[in-house]
Design a protein around this motif. Structure first.
Motif, mmCIF file in Angstrom:
data_model
loop_
_atom_site.group_PDB
_atom_site.id
_atom_site.type_symbol
_atom_site.label_atom_id
_atom_site.label_comp_id
_atom_site.label_asym_id
_atom_site.label_seq_id
_atom_site.Cartn_x
_atom_site.Cartn_y
_atom_site.Cartn_z
ATOM 1 N N LEU A 117 -62.931 57.553 -9.588
ATOM 2 C CA LEU A 117 -62.766 55.869 -10.411
ATOM 3 C C LEU A 117 -63.783 55.866 -10.988
ATOM 4 C CD1 LEU A 117 -60.107 53.937 -10.357
ATOM 5 C CD2 LEU A 117 -61.280 52.990 -8.326
ATOM 6 N N ARG A 118 -64.938 56.566 -9.967
ATOM 7 C CA ARG A 118 -66.197 55.920 -11.242
ATOM 8 C C ARG A 118 -66.442 57.225 -12.451
ATOM 9 N NH1 ARG A 118 -67.663 60.092 -7.557
ATOM 10 N NH2 ARG A 118 -68.023 62.350 -7.844
ATOM 11 N N TYR A 119 -65.260 57.853 -12.896
ATOM 12 C CA TYR A 119 -65.057 58.286 -13.891
ATOM 13 C C TYR A 119 -64.829 57.916 -14.359
ATOM 14 C CZ TYR A 119 -68.226 62.062 -11.625
ATOM 15 O OH TYR A 119 -70.006 62.380 -11.564
ATOM 16 N N ARG A 120 -62.959 57.361 -14.251
ATOM 17 C CA ARG A 120 -62.036 57.063 -14.643
ATOM 18 C C ARG A 120 -62.123 55.574 -15.237
ATOM 19 N NH1 ARG A 120 -57.312 56.141 -10.954
ATOM 20 N NH2 ARG A 120 -58.306 57.599 -9.098
ATOM 21 N N VAL A 121 -62.888 55.003 -15.070
ATOM 22 C CA VAL A 121 -62.610 53.135 -14.832
ATOM 23 C C VAL A 121 -63.575 53.404 -16.906
ATOM 24 C CG1 VAL A 121 -63.247 51.206 -15.002
ATOM 25 C CG2 VAL A 121 -62.574 51.963 -13.071
ATOM 26 N N PRO A 122 -64.748 53.858 -16.210
ATOM 27 C CA PRO A 122 -65.487 53.724 -18.114
ATOM 28 C C PRO A 122 -64.523 54.243 -18.684
ATOM 29 C CG PRO A 122 -66.688 55.162 -16.326
ATOM 30 C CD PRO A 122 -65.431 54.889 -15.511
ATOM 31 N N LEU A 123 -64.281 55.793 -18.471
ATOM 32 C CA LEU A 123 -63.695 57.053 -19.249
ATOM 33 C C LEU A 123 -62.298 55.868 -20.390
ATOM 34 C CD1 LEU A 123 -63.390 59.124 -20.677
ATOM 35 C CD2 LEU A 123 -61.554 60.130 -19.109
ATOM 36 N N VAL A 124 -61.795 55.012 -18.879
ATOM 37 C CA VAL A 124 -60.017 54.222 -19.847
ATOM 38 C C VAL A 124 -60.417 53.383 -20.334
ATOM 39 C CG1 VAL A 124 -58.430 53.112 -19.204
ATOM 40 C CG2 VAL A 124 -58.640 55.624 -18.202
ATOM 41 N N LEU A 125 -62.041 52.490 -20.020
ATOM 42 C CA LEU A 125 -62.107 51.531 -21.164
ATOM 43 C C LEU A 125 -62.906 51.933 -22.152
ATOM 44 C CD1 LEU A 125 -64.103 49.543 -17.986
ATOM 45 C CD2 LEU A 125 -62.072 48.956 -19.221
ATOM 46 N N HIS A 126 -63.256 52.328 -22.490
ATOM 47 C CA HIS A 126 -64.122 53.750 -23.454
ATOM 48 C C HIS A 126 -63.165 53.979 -24.633
ATOM 49 C CE1 HIS A 126 -67.208 54.916 -26.112
ATOM 50 N NE2 HIS A 126 -67.017 56.034 -26.188
ATOM 51 N N GLU A 127 -62.604 55.178 -23.839
ATOM 52 C CA GLU A 127 -61.649 55.617 -24.695
ATOM 53 C C GLU A 127 -60.267 55.202 -25.368
ATOM 54 O OE1 GLU A 127 -63.132 58.353 -26.194
ATOM 55 O OE2 GLU A 127 -64.387 58.921 -24.697
ATOM 56 N N ILE A 128 -59.854 54.208 -24.439
ATOM 57 C CA ILE A 128 -58.587 54.143 -24.584
ATOM 58 C C ILE A 128 -58.402 52.512 -24.920
ATOM 59 C CG2 ILE A 128 -56.154 53.501 -23.406
ATOM 60 C CD1 ILE A 128 -56.879 55.875 -22.086
ATOM 61 N N GLU A 129 -59.569 51.336 -24.054
ATOM 62 C CA GLU A 129 -59.572 49.903 -24.243
ATOM 63 C C GLU A 129 -60.386 49.665 -25.633
ATOM 64 O OE1 GLU A 129 -57.728 47.853 -23.191
ATOM 65 O OE2 GLU A 129 -56.148 49.421 -21.411
ATOM 66 N N GLY A 130 -61.318 50.556 -25.781
ATOM 67 C CA GLY A 130 -62.320 50.542 -26.614
ATOM 68 C C GLY A 130 -63.689 49.489 -26.790
ATOM 69 N N TRP A 131 -63.728 50.072 -25.065
ATOM 70 C CA TRP A 131 -64.863 48.858 -24.622
ATOM 71 C C TRP A 131 -66.683 49.824 -25.180
ATOM 72 C CZ3 TRP A 131 -65.547 45.938 -19.622
ATOM 73 C CH2 TRP A 131 -64.353 45.064 -19.509
ATOM 74 N N SER A 132 -67.836 49.021 -25.728
ATOM 75 C CA SER A 132 -69.249 49.446 -26.008
ATOM 76 C C SER A 132 -69.733 50.044 -24.249
ATOM 77 C CB SER A 132 -69.998 48.708 -26.622
ATOM 78 O OG SER A 132 -70.219 47.958 -25.728
ATOM 79 N N TYR A 133 -70.512 50.770 -24.838
ATOM 80 C CA TYR A 133 -71.375 51.176 -23.675
ATOM 81 C C TYR A 133 -72.101 50.558 -22.981
ATOM 82 C CZ TYR A 133 -70.519 56.166 -24.484
ATOM 83 O OH TYR A 133 -70.047 57.741 -24.889
ATOM 84 N N VAL A 134 -72.199 49.026 -23.634
ATOM 85 C CA VAL A 134 -72.881 48.406 -23.549
ATOM 86 C C VAL A 134 -71.939 47.003 -22.552
ATOM 87 C CG1 VAL A 134 -74.501 46.272 -23.723
ATOM 88 C CG2 VAL A 134 -74.914 48.031 -25.247
ATOM 89 N N ASP A 135 -71.185 47.682 -22.579
ATOM 90 C CA ASP A 135 -69.850 45.708 -22.169
ATOM 91 C C ASP A 135 -69.995 46.246 -20.984
ATOM 92 O OD1 ASP A 135 -70.570 43.909 -24.353
ATOM 93 O OD2 ASP A 135 -68.817 44.785 -25.330
ATOM 94 N N ILE A 136 -69.951 47.868 -21.125
ATOM 95 C CA ILE A 136 -69.382 48.937 -19.732
ATOM 96 C C ILE A 136 -69.914 48.386 -18.731
ATOM 97 C CG2 ILE A 136 -68.028 50.682 -18.187
ATOM 98 C CD1 ILE A 136 -67.262 52.012 -21.432
ATOM 99 N N ALA A 137 -71.747 48.503 -18.530
ATOM 100 C CA ALA A 137 -72.819 48.793 -18.095
ATOM 101 C C ALA A 137 -72.369 47.587 -17.583
ATOM 102 C CB ALA A 137 -73.791 48.980 -19.226
ATOM 103 N N GLN A 138 -72.293 46.679 -18.281
ATOM 104 C CA GLN A 138 -72.753 44.892 -17.724
ATOM 105 C C GLN A 138 -71.088 44.959 -16.334
ATOM 106 O OE1 GLN A 138 -72.481 42.667 -21.895
ATOM 107 N NE2 GLN A 138 -74.652 42.934 -21.348
ATOM 108 N N GLU A 139 -70.200 45.204 -17.234
ATOM 109 C CA GLU A 139 -68.862 44.743 -16.036
ATOM 110 C C GLU A 139 -68.839 45.640 -15.208
ATOM 111 O OE1 GLU A 139 -65.784 43.517 -14.691
ATOM 112 O OE2 GLU A 139 -66.574 42.876 -16.989
ATOM 113 N N ILE A 140 -69.588 46.870 -14.983
ATOM 114 C CA ILE A 140 -69.188 47.151 -13.473
ATOM 115 C C ILE A 140 -70.965 47.630 -13.040
ATOM 116 C CG2 ILE A 140 -67.638 49.100 -14.313
ATOM 117 C CD1 ILE A 140 -69.396 50.945 -14.483
ATOM 118 N N GLY A 141 -71.551 46.868 -13.786
ATOM 119 C CA GLY A 141 -72.656 46.848 -12.777
ATOM 120 C C GLY A 141 -74.231 47.764 -12.722
ATOM 121 N N CYS A 142 -74.184 48.694 -13.977
ATOM 122 C CA CYS A 142 -74.768 49.942 -13.752
ATOM 123 C C CYS A 142 -75.591 50.061 -15.256
ATOM 124 C CB CYS A 142 -74.384 51.302 -13.469
ATOM 125 S SG CYS A 142 -72.690 51.795 -14.410
ATOM 126 N N ARG A 143 -76.745 51.245 -15.454
ATOM 127 C CA ARG A 143 -77.391 51.605 -16.398
ATOM 128 C C ARG A 143 -76.658 52.104 -17.751
ATOM 129 N NH1 ARG A 143 -82.172 54.729 -15.083
ATOM 130 N NH2 ARG A 143 -80.606 56.149 -14.236
#
Length: 202
Positions: free
Chosen positions: A137-163
Motif C-alpha cells: 500500500l505504501r507504493y500503491r497509494v502514491p502511484l495511483v494518486l500520481h499516475e492515475i489521479e494526476g496529483w503532484s508529488y507535493v500534494d501527495i506528500a502533504q496528503e500522506i504526511g511524508c517528504r
C-alpha cells in the motif's frame, strides 16, 4: 430577450455545512459529485470493481458520520481518498490475520481446489489491475494518486504526511515493481500512465 439565469452550484464546503445541519439532499449531491472518482480510485487500489463499490459506500457512510467534526481544508476529495485508503488498509490487515488462521481451520471434505491465479492473462488491463492491487500500500497509494489521479508529488506528500523525496522514491519503486509483475505482458517498456484530471490548486 433576457438570458435565463444559471444557478451556481454550491461548493463542497457549503454542502458539508448543510449536511451538518441534517440536509440529506446535500449529502446526496456530494455523493453524486464524487462517487465516480472514489470508485475509480478504490478500483485501482483493490483491483476489484465490485469491492471498490462496496468500499465506496463505506467511504461515504463514514463521511456522513464524520460530518459534525469535518473541518473544511479546501479539498473534500482528498478527505474522501484518505477515508478510502484507510478502509483498504484495514481490510488488508483483516485478510492477513485470516490467512494466518487458515492453517488451523478445518477444511471441507470435498473442497474444490483453489484457483491457480486471479490474474486473467487474456486481457492486459485486468493483469494491470491485479498486479497493481498486489503492490504494498505504501507504493500503491502514491502511484495511483500520481499516475492515475494526476496529483503532484507535493500534494501527495502533504496528503500522506511524508517528504516529497519519499513520494518520488515510492512512485519510482512502485513503477519498478509493477513492471516486474507484468514483465511477461509488457510491450517495449512503454510508460504506463492514464491521463487524469490535475488536482485543483489549494
Amino acid at each position: 430577450m433576457s438570458m435565463p439565469m444559471v444557478l451556481e452550484q454550491p461548493s463542497d464546503a457549503e454542502l458539508m455545512v448543510r449536511v451538518r445541519e441534517g440536509d440529506r439532499d446535500a449529502f446526496s449531491d456530494l455523493v453524486d459529485r464524487h462517487k465516480d472518482a472514489v470508485v475509480s480510485y478504490l478500483t485501482r487500489l483493490s483491483g476489484d470493481r465490485d469491492r471498490a463499490e462496496d468500499l465506496a459506500q463505506d467511504t461515504f457512510l463514514r463521511l456522513f458520520r464524520a460530518a459534525r467534526d469535518y473541518t473544511e481544508q479546501g479539498y473534500l476529495r482528498a478527505f474522501l481518498f484518505r477515508i478510502a485508503t484507510n478502509l483498504v488498509r484495514s481490510g488488508e490487515r483483516r485478510e492477513r490475520r485470516l490467512r494466518l488462521l487458515l492453517p488451523f481451520l478445518p477444511r471441507p471434505e470435498h473442497a474444490e481446489p483453489a484457483a491457480a491465479s486471479g490474474m486473467l492473462r487474456r486481457e492486459l488491463h485486468r493483469e494491470m489491475a491485479a498486479a497493481l492491487a498486489k503492490l504494498p500500500l505504501r507504493y500503491r497509494v502514491p502511484l495511483v494518486l500520481h499516475e492515475i489521479e494526476g496529483w503532484s508529488y507535493v500534494d501527495i506528500a502533504q496528503e500522506i504526511g511524508c517528504r516529497e523525496g519519499t513520494v518520488k522514491s515510492r512512485v519510482h519503486r512502485g513503477r519498478k515493481q509493477l513492471k516486474q509483475k507484468l514483465e511477461t505482458y509488457w510491450s517495449g517498456g512503454a510508460a504506463w500512465k492514464t491521463p487524469g484530471t490535475p488536482r485543483p490548486a489549494k
